[in-house]
Design an enzyme around this catalytic site. Sequence first.
Site, short mmCIF file in Angstrom:
data_model
loop_
_atom_site.label_atom_id
_atom_site.label_comp_id
_atom_site.label_asym_id
_atom_site.label_seq_id
_atom_site.Cartn_x
_atom_site.Cartn_y
_atom_site.Cartn_z
N GLU A 112 -27.50 43.46 19.65
CA GLU A 112 -27.84 42.79 20.91
C GLU A 112 -29.21 42.13 20.79
O GLU A 112 -30.12 42.67 20.14
CB GLU A 112 -27.84 43.81 22.05
CG GLU A 112 -27.98 43.20 23.44
CD GLU A 112 -27.63 44.21 24.53
OE1 GLU A 112 -26.55 44.85 24.41
OE2 GLU A 112 -28.41 44.35 25.47
N ASP A 114 -31.87 40.41 23.55
CA ASP A 114 -32.03 40.35 25.00
C ASP A 114 -33.20 39.51 25.47
O ASP A 114 -34.30 39.57 24.91
CB ASP A 114 -32.30 41.76 25.56
CG ASP A 114 -31.13 42.70 25.41
OD1 ASP A 114 -29.99 42.23 25.46
OD2 ASP A 114 -31.37 43.91 25.25
N GLU A 116 -34.60 39.81 29.26
CA GLU A 116 -34.37 40.56 30.50
C GLU A 116 -35.59 40.42 31.41
O GLU A 116 -36.73 40.58 30.96
CB GLU A 116 -34.14 42.04 30.20
CG GLU A 116 -32.90 42.32 29.37
CD GLU A 116 -32.78 43.78 28.97
OE1 GLU A 116 -31.74 44.38 29.24
OE2 GLU A 116 -33.76 44.31 28.40
N ILE A 143 -32.75 52.69 19.57
CA ILE A 143 -33.83 52.14 18.77
C ILE A 143 -34.05 50.71 19.26
O ILE A 143 -33.48 49.76 18.74
CB ILE A 143 -33.52 52.17 17.26
CG1 ILE A 143 -33.18 53.58 16.80
CG2 ILE A 143 -34.72 51.65 16.47
CD1 ILE A 143 -32.74 53.68 15.36
#
Length: 293
Positions: A112, A114, A116, A143
Amino acid sequence: MALFVFAILMLMAPSSNAEWPPSPGYWPSSKFKTMNFYKGFRNLWGPQHQRIEQNALTIWLDRTSGSGFKSVAPFRSGYFGASIKLQPGYTAGVITAFYLSNNEAHPGFHDEVDIEFLGTTFGKPYTLQTNVYIRGSGDGQIIGREMKFHLWFDPTKDFHHYAILWSPKEIIFFVDDVPIRRYPRKSAETFPMRPMWLYGSIWDASSWATEDGKYKADYRYQPFVARYTNFKASGCTAYAPRWCHAVSASPYRSGELSRQQYSAMRWVQMYHMVYNYCQDSKRDHRLTPECWS
């Protein structure tokens, strides 16, 4: 005369308190076509909390549901961007996200990348969190590789463009075409290489989003709204031929950031970065070897 010369030199000198980053000299968002939302994406959840008007998407969270969307195609590299406007006021506990992930293809063992926005309380700025997961669920044995920023503008006043450049050799995060973070590939173990989809969402993360969960979502202020437009997703899909070349977000075909882009990134990290996982003495950096390799 000496006073006049001193004043001129002061005007010419770069200000350490400059309110705006130096120009990156290159604007990658202008190099990629805007994508029609319906052609590039589909609703993932909360369809009743999602509305599209003139290629501008509004999604919202209330006590019944949030909402999310997902790209139709998975990618193995590319430039991924959107112009986003956030809700003002009390938004503690609320996450507005724009990210790459392969969680549905590899549940519990996914990659992933991100962007955010961590909601906040009255009078405090949003925190922009960037993060990279490699073959980890994001739960339990987490992690994360977080770097957090307070922006040099109010993201609730207008739309600003946020983007991720993912290539086989690096990940670069951009805000209004200014690179704010570069995550290089230092080993196969610390870099995501499996195809990922592009997502956006708004959801309740009260357990951790605002000051480590100190402040929760307060639904007296619902609905919590996020607006997205100017969608961009250009690169090599998972179905593209092997000779498909990763796109560049710099003046160079190689993708290497220019000296001017590096200068802008250093300014952002010097004046607006509020957390760097590699500088956190409480972290076990044996789990993040890229910090010292």
